[in-house]
Design a protein around this motif. Structure first.
Motif, short mmCIF file in Angstrom:
data_model
loop_
_atom_site.label_atom_id
_atom_site.label_comp_id
_atom_site.label_asym_id
_atom_site.label_seq_id
_atom_site.Cartn_x
_atom_site.Cartn_y
_atom_site.Cartn_z
N TYR A 171 -11.50 89.38 43.26
CA TYR A 171 -12.40 90.51 42.46
C TYR A 171 -12.15 89.71 40.88
O TYR A 171 -12.57 90.33 39.87
CB TYR A 171 -11.80 91.81 42.25
CG TYR A 171 -10.44 92.07 42.27
CD1 TYR A 171 -9.57 91.98 41.16
CD2 TYR A 171 -9.64 92.43 43.34
CE1 TYR A 171 -8.35 92.22 40.90
CE2 TYR A 171 -8.34 92.77 43.29
CZ TYR A 171 -7.51 92.42 42.26
OH TYR A 171 -6.03 92.92 42.16
N LYS A 172 -11.73 88.60 40.55
CA LYS A 172 -11.67 87.91 39.13
C LYS A 172 -12.83 87.84 38.43
O LYS A 172 -12.94 88.42 37.46
CB LYS A 172 -11.02 86.52 39.46
CG LYS A 172 -11.07 85.75 38.17
CD LYS A 172 -10.57 84.30 38.37
CE LYS A 172 -10.46 83.52 37.10
NZ LYS A 172 -10.04 82.10 37.41
N ASP A 173 -13.92 87.45 38.99
CA ASP A 173 -15.18 87.35 38.48
C ASP A 173 -15.79 88.81 38.24
O ASP A 173 -16.63 88.83 37.29
CB ASP A 173 -16.36 86.63 39.46
CG ASP A 173 -15.82 85.30 39.25
OD1 ASP A 173 -15.02 84.69 38.66
OD2 ASP A 173 -16.48 84.35 40.21
N PHE A 174 -15.65 89.97 38.95
CA PHE A 174 -15.97 90.97 39.01
C PHE A 174 -15.40 91.66 37.54
O PHE A 174 -15.87 92.56 36.73
CB PHE A 174 -15.70 91.93 40.19
CG PHE A 174 -15.65 93.42 39.86
CD1 PHE A 174 -17.07 93.95 39.49
CD2 PHE A 174 -14.60 94.31 39.89
CE1 PHE A 174 -17.07 95.44 39.26
CE2 PHE A 174 -14.83 95.63 39.62
CZ PHE A 174 -16.11 96.19 39.53
N LEU A 175 -14.02 91.50 37.29
CA LEU A 175 -13.29 91.97 36.27
C LEU A 175 -13.90 91.43 35.20
O LEU A 175 -13.95 92.07 33.94
CB LEU A 175 -11.75 91.68 36.44
CG LEU A 175 -10.98 92.51 37.32
CD1 LEU A 175 -9.54 92.49 37.40
CD2 LEU A 175 -11.36 94.03 37.43
N LYS A 176 -14.08 90.12 35.29
CA LYS A 176 -14.63 89.42 33.91
C LYS A 176 -16.33 89.87 33.41
O LYS A 176 -16.44 90.12 32.39
CB LYS A 176 -15.07 87.80 34.22
CG LYS A 176 -15.07 86.86 32.94
CD LYS A 176 -15.31 85.69 33.63
CE LYS A 176 -14.06 84.93 34.12
NZ LYS A 176 -14.23 83.38 34.36
N SER A 177 -16.74 90.36 34.65
CA SER A 177 -18.03 91.07 34.23
C SER A 177 -18.22 92.36 33.70
O SER A 177 -18.55 92.74 32.78
CB SER A 177 -18.77 91.09 35.58
OG SER A 177 -19.96 91.76 35.31
N GLU A 178 -16.89 93.12 34.10
CA GLU A 178 -16.64 94.58 33.61
C GLU A 178 -16.08 94.33 32.13
O GLU A 178 -16.54 95.29 31.23
CB GLU A 178 -15.68 95.16 34.57
CG GLU A 178 -15.87 95.42 35.75
CD GLU A 178 -17.09 96.68 35.85
OE1 GLU A 178 -16.78 97.79 35.87
OE2 GLU A 178 -18.30 96.24 35.98
N ARG A 179 -15.41 93.37 31.85
CA ARG A 179 -14.97 93.31 30.54
C ARG A 179 -16.25 93.10 29.50
O ARG A 179 -16.19 93.61 28.46
CB ARG A 179 -14.04 92.16 30.52
CG ARG A 179 -12.53 92.57 30.70
CD ARG A 179 -11.65 91.74 30.07
NE ARG A 179 -11.75 90.20 30.59
CZ ARG A 179 -11.21 89.69 31.83
NH1 ARG A 179 -10.28 90.63 32.39
NH2 ARG A 179 -11.47 88.68 32.25
N LYS A 180 -17.29 92.29 30.05
CA LYS A 180 -18.48 92.15 29.14
C LYS A 180 -19.20 93.51 29.00
O LYS A 180 -19.77 93.56 28.03
CB LYS A 180 -19.18 91.14 29.91
CG LYS A 180 -18.63 89.64 29.90
CD LYS A 180 -19.40 88.71 30.27
CE LYS A 180 -18.97 87.33 30.35
NZ LYS A 180 -19.80 86.36 31.12
N GLY A 181 -19.29 94.27 30.21
CA GLY A 181 -19.76 95.74 29.98
C GLY A 181 -19.15 96.72 29.12
O GLY A 181 -19.72 97.49 28.49
N LYS A 182 -17.90 96.38 29.07
CA LYS A 182 -17.16 97.16 28.17
C LYS A 182 -17.10 99.03 28.34
O LYS A 182 -16.68 99.78 27.51
CB LYS A 182 -17.44 97.02 26.72
CG LYS A 182 -17.56 95.49 26.40
CD LYS A 182 -18.04 95.50 24.51
CE LYS A 182 -18.15 94.32 24.26
NZ LYS A 182 -18.36 94.17 22.66
#
Length: 219
Positions: A45-56
């Motif tokens: 889920y590394k890429d998913f968490l990265k995407s979520e951080r961008k979404g804030k």
């Protein structure tokens, strides 16, 4: 895309029964495991968490689904998610986090949540009063969070608050409380050994031997 479903498929695809048995046994068979080693689990889920951080924006619906899943790796995912989204968490999120703290309780998740809650104090000091309140909670896991919520803060440790919380938990026969008291003092002793030495000397008659032993490890 339903990320919960996607991650669940990947967890199941990568399950390791031999590891699962060992991991469950280590946690006293309180929870079932897929048997995923930590690096493998986080890679999924590394890429998913990265995407979520961008979404804030914290997706509490997703987290609720994960926490309700019986497999322990999903609770670890919730903790990793909240750590990744730490700077977007607010005081108003604490009741939601506490819901997780009160569910499926054992030291592994409790010790994941302590600094997640504690670090909110850097943006809202109402956490300080809340941790003092939690330090007297009837649930010793909630008290453990209060005791250890300042771990790794070093010179940013609120010493006055730490002292009050620790004193509130003297006289406990609970292993997880006495160990937590020792850990919090041991951790802070790396920054301020003199204060910890004086604290132990002043209160050792009221402290459990385990707490004193842990606190004195680096003194």
């Amino acid at each position: 895309m339903d990320m919960y479903f996607e991650i669940k498929v990947q967890f199941e695809k990568n399950r390791n029964e031999e590891n699962a048995v060992k991991m469950a046994a280590y946690m006293r068979n309180l929870f079932p495991f897929y048997g995923l080693p930590t690096p493998k689990r986080k890679t999924i889920y590394k890429d998913f968490l990265k995407s979520e951080r961008k979404g804030k924006i914290v997706d509490w619906d997703f987290l609720d689904k994960c926490y309700e899943n019986e497999y322990r790796e999903f609770q670890y995912l919730v903790i990793d998610y909240l750590v990744a989204m730490q700077k977007f968490l607010t005081y108003d999120d604490v009741p939601h986090i506490k819901k997780y703290i009160k569910s499926k309780q054992w030291w592994d998740t409790i010790d994941g949540f302590d600094r997640i809650v504690g670090n909110i104090a850097f943006v809202d000091d109402r956490i300080n009063d809340l941790m003092l309140e939690w330090s007297m909670d009837e649930d010793f896991w909630v008290r453990r969070i209060a005791i250890d919520h300042q771990l790794c803060r070093k010179d940013k440790t609120n010493i006055e608050l730490l002292e009050k919380i620790l004193i509130n938990n003297f006289g406990s026969s609970e292993f997880f409380i006495n160990k937590a008291i020792g850990w919090s003092l041991r951790d802070y002793s790396k920054t301020n050994p003199e204060w910890v030495r004086n604290f132990v000397e002043l209160h050792k008659d009221k402290m459990d031997k385990l707490s004193v032993r842990e606190a004195s490890k680096y003194l």
